[in-house]
Design a protein around this motif. Structure first.
Motif, PDB file in Angstrom:
ATOM      1  N   LEU A  34       0.830  -1.190   0.000  1.00  0.00           N
ATOM      2  CA  LEU A  34       0.000   0.000   0.000  1.00  0.00           C
ATOM      3  C   LEU A  34       0.874   1.253   0.000  1.00  0.00           C
ATOM      4  O   LEU A  34       2.095   1.168   0.072  1.00  0.00           O
ATOM      5  CB  LEU A  34      -0.940  -0.008   1.211  1.00  0.00           C
TER       6      LEU A  34
ATOM      7  N   ASP B  66      -6.188   5.349   8.660  1.00  0.00           N
ATOM      8  CA  ASP B  66      -6.603   4.037   9.152  1.00  0.00           C
ATOM      9  C   ASP B  66      -7.812   3.536   8.377  1.00  0.00           C
ATOM     10  O   ASP B  66      -7.897   2.341   8.026  1.00  0.00           O
ATOM     11  CB  ASP B  66      -6.943   4.108  10.646  1.00  0.00           C
TER      12      ASP B  66
ATOM     13  N   THR C  89      -6.573   2.370   4.972  1.00  0.00           N
ATOM     14  CA  THR C  89      -5.829   1.114   5.085  1.00  0.00           C
ATOM     15  C   THR C  89      -6.772  -0.061   5.276  1.00  0.00           C
ATOM     16  O   THR C  89      -6.662  -1.095   4.603  1.00  0.00           O
ATOM     17  CB  THR C  89      -4.833   1.186   6.253  1.00  0.00           C
TER      18      THR C  89
ATOM     19  N   SER D 213       1.612  -2.697   4.778  1.00  0.00           N
ATOM     20  CA  SER D 213       1.451  -1.268   5.030  1.00  0.00           C
ATOM     21  C   SER D 213       2.797  -0.589   4.812  1.00  0.00           C
ATOM     22  O   SER D 213       3.825  -1.070   5.294  1.00  0.00           O
ATOM     23  CB  SER D 213       0.990  -1.038   6.470  1.00  0.00           C
TER      24      SER D 213
ATOM     25  N   SER E 272      -1.005   9.884   9.841  1.00  0.00           N
ATOM     26  CA  SER E 272      -0.915   8.440   9.587  1.00  0.00           C
ATOM     27  C   SER E 272       0.547   8.032   9.456  1.00  0.00           C
ATOM     28  O   SER E 272       1.051   7.729   8.367  1.00  0.00           O
ATOM     29  CB  SER E 272      -1.694   8.087   8.317  1.00  0.00           C
TER      30      SER E 272
ATOM     31  N   GLN F 113      -1.198  -1.097  12.722  1.00  0.00           N
ATOM     32  CA  GLN F 113      -1.350  -1.492  11.317  1.00  0.00           C
ATOM     33  C   GLN F 113      -1.719  -2.971  11.197  1.00  0.00           C
ATOM     34  O   GLN F 113      -2.491  -3.362  10.323  1.00  0.00           O
ATOM     35  CB  GLN F 113      -0.052  -1.209  10.549  1.00  0.00           C
TER      36      GLN F 113
ATOM     37  N   CYS G 233      -3.258  -5.634   8.138  1.00  0.00           N
ATOM     38  CA  CYS G 233      -2.034  -5.768   7.344  1.00  0.00           C
ATOM     39  C   CYS G 233      -1.236  -6.984   7.816  1.00  0.00           C
ATOM     40  O   CYS G 233      -1.208  -7.308   9.001  1.00  0.00           O
ATOM     41  CB  CYS G 233      -1.181  -4.514   7.464  1.00  0.00           C
TER      42      CYS G 233
END
Length: 357
Positions: A181, A187, A190, A215, A298, A314, A319
């Motif tokens: 990503l 958040d 994600t 991530s 972030s 994360q 992730c």
């Protein structure tokens, strides 16, 4: 030392003075127990194939991935041979990672913009070539080729995709082994992106757990000098907004009016290059007034313990791995040490050294 295959770093983060800096970074990262070294590519002293070979030569355990190179800058047989060479050189620690690239830059260099269909076709070609298939008369989105073949090999080389928008996320889930990503994803973004990748994998008849989602998490501890932290946060975000601000804003569902004001600023509008590379501290202090604090939130910042809490967050968002982005192993050392003290080894024991394995 137990290897933490859930953590990675980008070697030669930012604009290095010399590609030789990679040698000490990789050796230190491997000694610290970091799981993977990721390699970005720029058309300067960061050519990915050369850097990949260097990482493979000075390491014995750490995973390696390009994140990313582009399929349209080399003939398919050159890319296939590059990946096979890395695969054998590293005993399977290498993942060929692709991305779309930056459209305006491709326009300037006379390279065609990359489409989803081209990437998917190219991935299929790589997998066929590596398995030893002789591809005759291919005519598809990736191009027309009378013959593509690598006789005598039958290998699976994991592939990674650097994904941003919904089409890329879906492609990553159905065709690749891992997805990286982008930095400064909220958040909510994600979580949404992880679910999009896993859903696409399931819809393609694959096990969603088999597609690792990384991530790319800016990690800038307070132990670094203030001017360097400014460059790694404000400077980096500003450079992303210069290059593909509309995509950043739409993906994170931010206010586009803020981006318009950023672009209209006299300094930004007339700046002759990437802000994270060329701007002075004074200039970055001005740019900081143009970027909302929540756009920079972030990231892992603060004390090592505060950084670790954000990194662990994360994983809670789904992730499978976290790239500690924008810092060298030396700069990450106190954070990695604090992370190891809190790490639950059983949670990550299933992860292979290969970042897409």
């Amino acid at each position: 030392m137990e290897r933490m295959n859930e953590l990675g770093f980008y070697t030669l983060a930012g604009a290095p003075r010399s590609p030789r800096d990679l040698i000490d970074e990789v050796r230190q990262g491997e000694a610290m127990g970091l799981g993977s070294a990721f390699i970005s590519e720029r058309f300067n002293i960061k050519e990915a194939a050369t850097l990949s070979g260097a990482v493979g030569a000075v390491s014995t355990e750490i995973g390696i991935a390009t994140a990313a190179t582009n399929h349209n800058t080399r003939h398919p047989m050159v890319t296939a041979a590059y990946a096979m060479t890395m695969h054998r050189l590293t005993d399977g620690r290498f993942s060929l990672g692709l991305g779309r690239g930056i459209g305006p830059m491709f326009d300037r260099f006379g390279l065609g913009r990359i489409t989803t269909a081209q990437i998917e076709d190219f991935v299929g070609l790589m997998r066929r070539i590596w398995k030893g298939e002789v591809v005759v008369g291919h005519d598809g989105p990736a191009g027309r080729y009378p013959l593509l073949a690598m006789p005598g090999y039958a290998e699976h080389i994991p592939m990674t995709f650097t994904a941003f928008g919904p089409n890329s996320l879906a492609l990553g889930g159905r065709a690749f082994d891992a997805v990286v990503l982008h930095t400064f994803f909220t958040d909510e973004t994600t979580d949404r992106c992880v679910r999009a990748v896993k859903r696409a994998a399931e819809e393609a008849g694959r096990d969603p757990a088999s597609v690792r989602v990384w991530s790319c998490f800016a990690t800038i501890g307070d132990h670094l000098p203030a001017d360097l932290r400014l460059k790694k946060t404000v400077g980096r975000m500003a450079t992303y907004l210069q290059a593909y601000g509309d995509l950043m804003v739409s993906t994170n569902r931010w206010d586009p009016a803020v981006l318009q004001r950023f672009r209209a600023d006299d300094l930004v509008r007339g700046f002759p290059g990437a802000l994270d590379t060329l701007a002075t501290t004074e200039q970055l202090e001005h740019v900081a007034t143009l970027i909302p604090d929540e756009w920079l939130a972030s990231a892992a910042t603060g004390s090592p313990e505060q950084c670790v809490a954000r990194i662990r967050g994360q994983f809670e968002l789904g992730c499978d791995g976290v790239i500690l982005h924008g810092a060298s192993p030396a700069e990450l050392a106190p954070i990695v040490e604090a992370y190891r003290r809190q790490r639950p080894p059983a949670q990550f024991s299933h992860l292979a050294a290969n970042p897409a394995g």
